[in-house]
Design an enzyme around this catalytic site. Structure first.
Site, PDB file in Angstrom:
ATOM      1  N   LYS A 167     -14.372 -32.795 -10.556  1.00 38.34           N
ATOM      2  CA  LYS A 167     -15.099 -32.807 -11.826  1.00 38.34           C
ATOM      3  C   LYS A 167     -14.147 -33.008 -13.014  1.00 38.34           C
ATOM      4  O   LYS A 167     -14.575 -33.262 -14.133  1.00 38.34           O
ATOM      5  CB  LYS A 167     -15.904 -31.515 -11.998  1.00 38.34           C
ATOM      6  CG  LYS A 167     -17.057 -31.384 -10.983  1.00 38.34           C
ATOM      7  CD  LYS A 167     -17.803 -30.067 -11.166  1.00 38.34           C
ATOM      8  CE  LYS A 167     -18.823 -29.780 -10.073  1.00 38.34           C
ATOM      9  NZ  LYS A 167     -20.067 -30.562 -10.203  1.00 38.34           N
ATOM     10  N   LYS A 178     -29.697 -32.252 -18.899  1.00 37.17           N
ATOM     11  CA  LYS A 178     -30.037 -31.160 -19.824  1.00 37.17           C
ATOM     12  C   LYS A 178     -29.435 -31.422 -21.194  1.00 37.17           C
ATOM     13  O   LYS A 178     -30.071 -31.189 -22.235  1.00 37.17           O
ATOM     14  CB  LYS A 178     -29.556 -29.816 -19.252  1.00 37.17           C
ATOM     15  CG  LYS A 178     -30.265 -29.451 -17.957  1.00 37.17           C
ATOM     16  CD  LYS A 178     -29.573 -28.340 -17.168  1.00 37.17           C
ATOM     17  CE  LYS A 178     -30.121 -28.325 -15.738  1.00 37.17           C
ATOM     18  NZ  LYS A 178     -29.303 -27.517 -14.815  1.00 37.17           N
ATOM     19  N   HIS A 180     -26.736 -33.837  -0.607  1.00 36.16           N
ATOM     20  CA  HIS A 180     -26.303 -33.585  -1.988  1.00 36.16           C
ATOM     21  C   HIS A 180     -24.833 -33.861  -2.240  1.00 36.16           C
ATOM     22  O   HIS A 180     -24.338 -33.604  -3.346  1.00 36.16           O
ATOM     23  CB  HIS A 180     -26.575 -32.135  -2.383  1.00 36.16           C
ATOM     24  CG  HIS A 180     -28.017 -31.803  -2.487  1.00 36.16           C
ATOM     25  ND1 HIS A 180     -28.719 -31.907  -3.673  1.00 36.16           N
ATOM     26  CD2 HIS A 180     -28.901 -31.395  -1.565  1.00 36.16           C
ATOM     27  CE1 HIS A 180     -29.968 -31.541  -3.464  1.00 36.16           C
ATOM     28  NE2 HIS A 180     -30.117 -31.237  -2.186  1.00 36.16           N
ATOM     29  N   THR A 235     -26.739 -32.738 -12.932  1.00 37.15           N
ATOM     30  CA  THR A 235     -28.034 -32.461 -13.566  1.00 37.15           C
ATOM     31  C   THR A 235     -27.823 -31.872 -14.961  1.00 37.15           C
ATOM     32  O   THR A 235     -28.692 -31.981 -15.813  1.00 37.15           O
ATOM     33  CB  THR A 235     -28.882 -31.490 -12.711  1.00 37.15           C
ATOM     34  OG1 THR A 235     -28.038 -30.441 -12.228  1.00 37.15           O
ATOM     35  CG2 THR A 235     -29.518 -32.203 -11.541  1.00 37.15           C
ATOM     36  N   LYS A 293     -19.843 -26.521 -15.985  1.00 37.79           N
ATOM     37  CA  LYS A 293     -20.182 -26.831 -14.589  1.00 37.79           C
ATOM     38  C   LYS A 293     -19.201 -26.071 -13.721  1.00 37.79           C
ATOM     39  O   LYS A 293     -18.223 -25.525 -14.219  1.00 37.79           O
ATOM     40  CB  LYS A 293     -20.074 -28.330 -14.322  1.00 37.79           C
ATOM     41  CG  LYS A 293     -18.771 -28.958 -14.824  1.00 37.79           C
ATOM     42  CD  LYS A 293     -18.722 -30.462 -14.586  1.00 37.79           C
ATOM     43  CE  LYS A 293     -19.462 -31.291 -15.604  1.00 37.79           C
ATOM     44  NZ  LYS A 293     -20.636 -31.951 -15.127  1.00 37.79           N
ATOM     45  N   ARG A 294     -19.445 -26.035 -12.398  1.00 37.52           N
ATOM     46  CA  ARG A 294     -18.476 -25.386 -11.517  1.00 37.52           C
ATOM     47  C   ARG A 294     -17.106 -26.030 -11.673  1.00 37.52           C
ATOM     48  O   ARG A 294     -16.995 -27.211 -11.996  1.00 37.52           O
ATOM     49  CB  ARG A 294     -18.953 -25.485 -10.066  1.00 37.52           C
ATOM     50  CG  ARG A 294     -20.021 -24.483  -9.720  1.00 37.52           C
ATOM     51  CD  ARG A 294     -19.549 -23.059  -9.915  1.00 37.52           C
ATOM     52  NE  ARG A 294     -18.655 -22.675  -8.853  1.00 37.52           N
ATOM     53  CZ  ARG A 294     -19.022 -22.004  -7.758  1.00 37.52           C
ATOM     54  NH1 ARG A 294     -20.275 -21.615  -7.610  1.00 37.52           N
ATOM     55  NH2 ARG A 294     -18.150 -21.704  -6.834  1.00 37.52           N
TER      56      ARG A 294
HETATM   57  C1  26V Z   1     -21.990 -26.411   0.280  1.00 35.02           C
HETATM   58  C2  26V Z   1     -21.462 -25.256   0.794  1.00 35.02           C
HETATM   59  C3  26V Z   1     -20.477 -25.363   1.878  1.00 35.02           C
HETATM   60  C4  26V Z   1     -20.194 -24.051   2.538  1.00 35.02           C
HETATM   61  C5  26V Z   1     -20.049 -22.939   1.556  1.00 35.02           C
HETATM   62  C6  26V Z   1     -21.310 -22.750   0.735  1.00 35.02           C
HETATM   63  C7  26V Z   1     -21.873 -24.033   0.253  1.00 35.02           C
HETATM   64  C8  26V Z   1     -22.823 -24.009  -0.757  1.00 35.02           C
HETATM   65  C9  26V Z   1     -23.342 -25.168  -1.232  1.00 35.02           C
HETATM   66  C10 26V Z   1     -22.928 -26.371  -0.736  1.00 35.02           C
HETATM   67  C11 26V Z   1     -23.526 -27.623  -1.257  1.00 35.02           C
HETATM   68  C12 26V Z   1     -22.701 -28.321  -2.236  1.00 35.02           C
HETATM   69  C13 26V Z   1     -23.410 -29.559  -2.632  1.00 35.02           C
HETATM   70  C14 26V Z   1     -23.928 -29.535  -4.047  1.00 35.02           C
HETATM   71  O1  26V Z   1     -24.139 -28.531  -4.682  1.00 35.02           O
HETATM   72  N1  26V Z   1     -24.135 -30.730  -4.541  1.00 35.02           N
HETATM   73  C15 26V Z   1     -24.597 -30.950  -5.894  1.00 35.02           C
HETATM   74  O2  26V Z   1     -25.999 -31.127  -5.839  1.00 35.02           O
HETATM   75  C16 26V Z   1     -26.545 -31.372  -7.113  1.00 35.02           C
HETATM   76  C17 26V Z   1     -28.046 -31.442  -6.954  1.00 35.02           C
HETATM   77  O3  26V Z   1     -28.401 -32.535  -6.181  1.00 35.02           O
HETATM   78  C18 26V Z   1     -25.967 -32.642  -7.700  1.00 35.02           C
HETATM   79  O4  26V Z   1     -26.488 -32.833  -8.996  1.00 35.02           O
HETATM   80  C19 26V Z   1     -24.448 -32.541  -7.779  1.00 35.02           C
HETATM   81  O5  26V Z   1     -23.895 -33.757  -8.225  1.00 35.02           O
HETATM   82  C20 26V Z   1     -23.898 -32.190  -6.424  1.00 35.02           C
HETATM   83  O6  26V Z   1     -22.504 -31.945  -6.493  1.00 35.02           O
END
Ligand code: 26V
Length: 800
Positions: free
Chosen positions: A541, A647, A347, A643, A535-536
């Site tokens: 971003k 929406k 992701h 995403t 968004k976050r």
């Molecule tokens: C990474 C980590 C790293 C350690 C701390 C906790 C944590 C929690 C989540 C993540 C994953 C981050 C990746 C993410 O959210 N990617 C997003 O995924 C979406 C669904 O595929 C996508 O639409 C976004 O563009 C993408 O940033």
């Protein structure tokens, strides 16, 4: 359950009295909510049991979607909708003098996720069930979801989220299905009947107790399961620890969701959470399979396990451990089964989000799992050596363990049969750059599955006004087949459709304006352009680009009396990770700007800035339907998909975006006249990173507009902020603007000018809006899930 509202009312009143021992007149909204929730549960229980029985009887292949996050939001409304009883319930309650909406709003969001990745998992569950596919979620039942955000004096303050405070009607605790998970201890090796065997001894045990939640499909009999695991003390307490300490440490595993979505903090508790999820989920999957088939040799023919990002990737060594140590299989057999069971989605390519665990944390916590990872790595490196003899550098780069770190993405690629990205551009970047060497080695493993969103929540439920208009215009086939939204195409220029569309948008803007007033006390102009970025909060971003543009508009309005703009309301919603100080300063910047702009009588007819606190799924459902402009302005190449963009599109907002993530596919769908694109391409960005050549101070010096707004970050323009924005200023000039904010500024201003102009051509704008809605069906997660089902999991719908 009830075929008429009369029947519903009777059952509802009787149930309420039975549950609470009071008359309806004395009941609270919470009593009413729980009564309704219980009725739904009872109603679906038979279907839930039947779905499970049918799955067993038909021996159909099942998929298990392992995810550290499921960002579900509220469930009552969507469950009623999917069951097709929302209207009866609403009318019945109305006759009793109750507002269903009020009951729905009393439900806490299940906020067990950070953002895109967790919400995607929730949309996927909805689509799996709605397509009658046998697919289940496995996650963690965090006691506290993502923190609640308060804004105090413009600063973010985090409060613990408490979604379980009043209980959770949707879950069923299944203590009898608890699984024991082992940490710490050591591995004893011995030879038994000539075979080297391994025993994990002196470990500390944790009990994983499942809480099952039904996942109800739209107009189907399928009810899948989301199994969330809760950590509790095991029956045998460790002897070397006090009971209190053991209890505290055990329960901590499922206490909090980690509020970060980029920085891998390398915290031991996080690794514990990951293994806890994996061991409990794989344990229960394998147990059910063994009970039915008697052995695990054909597991991969009946089960697919999908890992959502690398967080659950220990499913690979865990499955190996079971097959080797518990089943006594050979390495080759175990590896064959494992690598035909597991598939993986990436992701993000942000390097700070790629998980790497230091050996000194990993090995003591999970000694047997570590041994297996070491063995996987050794065999893999040997394979590489055979294929690329002498190429040390390449092998070092591809190894799973290197420089005392375990690289989770490498383990995921090596141990799975499918690796996918989440939008075309992102998958191409994985293949050509980030995972180039792996793609060279296993080209057939790599594929793309462009993300989607459930149109049931994000259109049908969130925007009943627009849904009704669409149904009145083209019928309701699109609810089951979202790509049928294309039937709106003939209406793009239809005057009466346009009039109705404008009315719906206006109605939703009025509703959001009311919410804005309630939350902020600011009155916004409902006929202004609602320009939204939710968004976050992240540097990539580029909320900052949006802010600098607003500052520029403000400056022009103040200085140039001949300058005017069509009224705009800029709306932001964003949580910053608590330790991400830069992001928190941007939140303060947005709020300082809002204070300044909104209180300036000279400009506030034309310009308003709103920060809506505590952005979450339920608030998002109010925002998307009211938006005119969808801000998707990440530095090209950085946003894997996005995403929110989908929406907005589905609710008729026009994208203002860079050529990044799924924006590119939205552009391909609607055509360049129906989207506002600006800025560097991913290739240009990557070229800059590779070859250098970007000097942000040149843009600062040569573009007066830029110099003015950047200087205003530090020259007292924001009197309440003192030197708080200095790090932002430094990031742009001293650190050479890593995200190309200044580089894209002029192009963004120009695109924003086009937005302002075209919005005033009402007929044209409504045409664009309709084209966007008409083409949004492709971005339904039903399409995405169908592609996963056919292309990766090889699963079939359950019939009858
Ligand atoms: C990474 C980590 C790293 C350690 C701390 C906790 C944590 C929690 C989540 C993540 C994953 C981050 C990746 C993410 O959210 N990617 C997003 O995924 C979406 C669904 O595929 C996508 O639409 C976004 O563009 C993408 O940033």
């Amino acid at each position: 359950m009830f075929s008429s509202k009369e029947e519903f009312k009777n059952v509802f009143l009787k149930r309420l009295e039975m549950m609470y021992g009071k008359r309806f007149e004395e009941s609270t909204v919470r009593d009413q909510y729980n009564t309704l929730g219980n009725m739904v549960r009872e109603y679906i229980s038979q279907h839930w049991i039947q779905t499970n029985e049918r799955n067993r009887a038909k021996k159909q292949k099942q998929v298990y979607y392992l995810s550290i996050e499921f960002l579900l939001g509220r469930l009552l409304g969507s469950n009623l909708l999917n069951l097709g009883i929302r209207d009866i319930v609403e009318e019945g309650l109305r006759e009793l003098g109750i507002d269903l909406q009020e009951i729905e709003e009393s439900e806490a969001d299940a906020g067990l996720g950070n953002g895109g990745l967790g919400r995607l998992a929730a949309c996927f569950l909805d689509s799996l069930a709605s397509l009658n596919l046998p697919g289940h979620g496995c996650g963690i039942r965090y006691k506290h979801g993502l923190f609640d955000q308060k804004i105090v004096d413009g600063y973010q303050v985090e409060l613990p989220e408490q979604w379980l405070r009043h209980g959770n009607v949707w879950e069923v605790r299944k203590e009898d299905l608890a699984v024991e998970v082992s940490f710490w201890g050591k591995v004893e090796m011995s030879h038994i009947n000539g075979r080297l065997t391994f025993r994990h001894v002196d470990s500390e045990k944790v009990m994983a107790v499942p809480y099952d939640m039904p996942v109800i499909g739209y107009d189907t009999k399928t009810i899948n399961t989301l199994r969330l695991w809760s950590a509790e003390p095991a029956k045998t307490f460790p002897i070397h620890k006090s009971v209190m300490q053991y209890k505290r440490e055990t329960e901590a595993i499922s206490e909090f969701l980690y509020p970060d979505d980029t920085h891998d903090e390398g915290k031991i508790l996080r690794l514990k959470q990951q293994y806890f999820l994996v061991a409990a989920s794989v344990g229960s999957i394998v147990r059910a399979h063994r009970r039915q088939y008697g052995h695990l040799y054909e597991l991969h023919k009946h089960v697919a396990i999908h890992v959502n990002d690398t967080h659950p990737v220990l499913a690979i060594p865990e499955l190996m451990r079971i097959l080797l140590d518990e089943e006594g299989m050979s390495w080759e057999d175990a590896w064959h089964i494992t690598t035909n069971t597991i598939s993986y989605t990436n992701h993000t390519t942000l390097s700070e989000a790629l998980e790497k665990w230091p050996i000194h944390i990993f090995r003591p916590l999970l000694p047997r799992i570590y041994m297996i990872v070491e063995e996987i790595n050794e065999r893999f490196c040997r394979e590489l050596w055979n294929r690329y003899p002498g190429e040390w550098k390449r092998i070092e780069e591809m190894a799973i363990i290197a420089h005392d770190l375990v690289k989770m993405a490498h383990l995921a690629i090596v141990g799975s049969y499918s690796v996918n990205g989440v939008a075309k551009l992102h998958s191409d970047i994985l293949k050509k750059r980030e995972m180039r060497l792996f793609h060279e080695f296993w080209p057939q493993k790599f594929n793309n599955k462009t993300n989607g969103i459930t149109h049931r929540r994000w259109l049908l439920k969130a925007n009943p006004q627009l849904s009704k208009l669409i149904i009145n215009t083209i019928g309701d086939k699109w609810i089951k087949e979202p790509e049928k939204l294309i039937d709106l195409k003939p209406y793009v220029g239809d005057a009466s459709f346009q009039q109705e569309l404008a009315k719906v948008k206006r109605q939703r803007k009025t509703m959001l304006a009311r919410r804005i007033y309630e939350q902020t006390g600011v009155v916004v102009n409902e006929s202004s352009i609602f320009d939204v970025q939710v968004k976050r909060l992240h540097a990539y971003k580029r909320q900052l680009l949006n802010v600098l543009h607003i500052m520029y508009l403000y400056n022009r309005l103040k200085e140039d009396s001949s300058f005017s703009i069509y009224p705009r309301t800029f709306i932001f919603g964003a949580k910053a990770s608590p330790g991400y100080y830069y992001a928190k300063r941007i939140i303060k910047l947005i709020n300082s700007l809002a204070d300044k702009v909104n209180s300036d009588r000279q400009t506030n007819e034309q310009l308003k800035v709103i920060f809506l606190e505590n952005y979450r799924v339920s608030l998002a459902e109010e925002i998307f339907p009211a938006a005119d402009v969808s801000e998707q302005i990440s530095t090209a190449s950085k946003e894997a998909s996005g995403t929110g963009n989908m929406k907005f599109m589905m609710n008729g907002a026009i994208t203002l975006g860079t050529l990044d993530g799924a924006n590119i596919e939205i552009l391909e769908a609607v055509g360049e006249e129906n989207i506002f694109i600006f800025g560097l391409t991913a290739e240009e960005v990557l070229r800059y990173y590779q070859n250098g050549g970007y000097r942000s101070h040149e843009y600062y010096h040569y573009d007066k507009r830029i110099k003015q707004v950047v200087d205003q970050l530090v020259n007292g323009f924001f009197p309440d902020a003192h030197d708080h924005f200095e790090p932002i200023y430094d990031s742009l000039l001293m650190q050479n603007d890593e995200y190309f904010v200044l580089r894209d500024f002029a192009s963004y201003v120009e695109a924003q000018e086009r937005v302002g102009k075209e919005y005033q051509q009402r007929e044209k704008w409504l045409r664009m809006s309709t084209v966007n809605i008409a083409h949004s069906g492709y971005f339904s997660s039903d399409r995405t899930i169908q592609e996963y089902a056919n292309g990766i999991w090889k699963i079939q719908p359950i019939d009858g």
